[in-house]
Design a protein around this motif. Sequence first.
Motif, PDB file in Angstrom:
ATOM      1  N   GLU A 102       0.826  -1.199   0.000  1.00  0.00           N
ATOM      2  CA  GLU A 102       0.000   0.000   0.000  1.00  0.00           C
ATOM      3  C   GLU A 102       0.867   1.259   0.000  1.00  0.00           C
ATOM      4  OE1 GLU A 102      -2.725  -0.117   3.220  1.00  0.00           O
ATOM      5  OE2 GLU A 102      -3.752  -1.927   2.510  1.00  0.00           O
ATOM      6  N   HIS A 103       0.572   2.125  -0.960  1.00  0.00           N
ATOM      7  CA  HIS A 103       1.232   3.424  -1.037  1.00  0.00           C
ATOM      8  C   HIS A 103       0.157   4.475  -1.240  1.00  0.00           C
ATOM      9  CE1 HIS A 103       5.132   1.537  -1.396  1.00  0.00           C
ATOM     10  NE2 HIS A 103       4.798   0.918  -2.508  1.00  0.00           N
ATOM     11  N   SER A 104       0.409   5.685  -0.775  1.00  0.00           N
ATOM     12  CA  SER A 104      -0.488   6.782  -1.098  1.00  0.00           C
ATOM     13  C   SER A 104      -0.278   7.115  -2.576  1.00  0.00           C
ATOM     14  CB  SER A 104      -0.172   8.004  -0.238  1.00  0.00           C
ATOM     15  OG  SER A 104       1.110   8.527  -0.588  1.00  0.00           O
ATOM     16  N   GLU A 105      -1.243   7.793  -3.184  1.00  0.00           N
ATOM     17  CA  GLU A 105      -1.125   8.138  -4.596  1.00  0.00           C
ATOM     18  C   GLU A 105       0.096   9.026  -4.832  1.00  0.00           C
ATOM     19  OE1 GLU A 105      -1.748   7.898  -8.483  1.00  0.00           O
ATOM     20  OE2 GLU A 105      -2.826   6.774  -6.928  1.00  0.00           O
ATOM     21  N   GLU A 106       0.352   9.933  -3.919  1.00  0.00           N
ATOM     22  CA  GLU A 106       1.519  10.807  -4.044  1.00  0.00           C
ATOM     23  C   GLU A 106       2.818  10.004  -4.008  1.00  0.00           C
ATOM     24  OE1 GLU A 106       3.598  14.639  -1.766  1.00  0.00           O
ATOM     25  OE2 GLU A 106       1.709  13.813  -1.053  1.00  0.00           O
ATOM     26  N   LYS A 136       3.175   6.830  -4.768  1.00  0.00           N
ATOM     27  CA  LYS A 136       3.237   6.010  -5.983  1.00  0.00           C
ATOM     28  C   LYS A 136       3.812   6.812  -7.142  1.00  0.00           C
ATOM     29  CE  LYS A 136      -0.665   2.922  -5.030  1.00  0.00           C
ATOM     30  NZ  LYS A 136      -2.046   2.560  -5.430  1.00  0.00           N
ATOM     31  N   GLN A 137       3.289   8.020  -7.332  1.00  0.00           N
ATOM     32  CA  GLN A 137       3.735   8.844  -8.448  1.00  0.00           C
ATOM     33  C   GLN A 137       5.211   9.209  -8.311  1.00  0.00           C
ATOM     34  OE1 GLN A 137       1.990   9.272 -11.179  1.00  0.00           O
ATOM     35  NE2 GLN A 137       0.343   8.103 -10.202  1.00  0.00           N
ATOM     36  N   GLN A 169      -0.339   1.872 -15.912  1.00  0.00           N
ATOM     37  CA  GLN A 169      -1.745   1.880 -16.283  1.00  0.00           C
ATOM     38  C   GLN A 169      -2.249   0.438 -16.301  1.00  0.00           C
ATOM     39  OE1 GLN A 169      -1.639   3.969 -20.034  1.00  0.00           O
ATOM     40  NE2 GLN A 169      -2.199   5.916 -19.066  1.00  0.00           N
ATOM     41  N   GLN A 213      -2.877   1.854 -12.123  1.00  0.00           N
ATOM     42  CA  GLN A 213      -2.439   3.082 -11.475  1.00  0.00           C
ATOM     43  C   GLN A 213      -3.176   4.270 -12.073  1.00  0.00           C
ATOM     44  OE1 GLN A 213       0.023   3.185  -9.101  1.00  0.00           O
ATOM     45  NE2 GLN A 213       0.629   1.083  -9.152  1.00  0.00           N
TER      46      GLN A 213
END
Length: 212
Positions: free
Chosen positions: A171-175, A177-178, A208, A212
């Motif tokens: 689990e990662h936050s979207e920030e 991950k990017q 994608q 993601q």
Amino acid sequence: MRVVKEAEERKNEILDIAERLFVAKGFDNTSTNDILKEIGIARGTLYYHFKSKEEILDAMIDRMTKQLVEKSKEIVSQKNMSVLQRLTMMILALNVSSGNLDHEILEQVHKPQNALMHQKMQERVLSGINPLITCLIEECIMQGICQTDYPAEVAEMALLYYNTVFDDLMEHSEEAKQRKIAAFTYNLERLLKMEQGSMKDAIIALFQGKGQ
């Protein structure tokens, strides 16, 4: 009338039934008795092929890995596509957790008590897939797309990082991950001495494909 099946056929039948039960009930909640009841065989027949439930899961991993390697070999051989397209497609093919069945099995493999099985799967994927990625990197070198004296090592580092940091079960936050995607792209381009941004489209396609 007793049905006698060839050993390999029986073994695959056990694996198929066990996979279905592991998905429906979970690995921990599935007993060897459940498998025996579903197939309709004697306990001795099961233990002839597999000594334990963990050994069944191990065999599933082995079978799954072999399928991934064969699929990857097919992709590498498709010379009608560009080398970067084939590289992207091959790594996407490694996203075995895209289906419910594989996701359930991988969830069991990633549990702390199954750390050894997780290690085995990584070793098998590396040994089977790394030479294929290396082959594509060498093709990139021949075409002047990239440059490195260590194609096999770059392939290994990229594959290990991709499978570890971007594991669907982590689990990662979207920030976060990017940022990791950007860092992965940046460092891979530097390792391969490519122009900055050269791998951007290929890397975006990868993530994608992972939703993601």
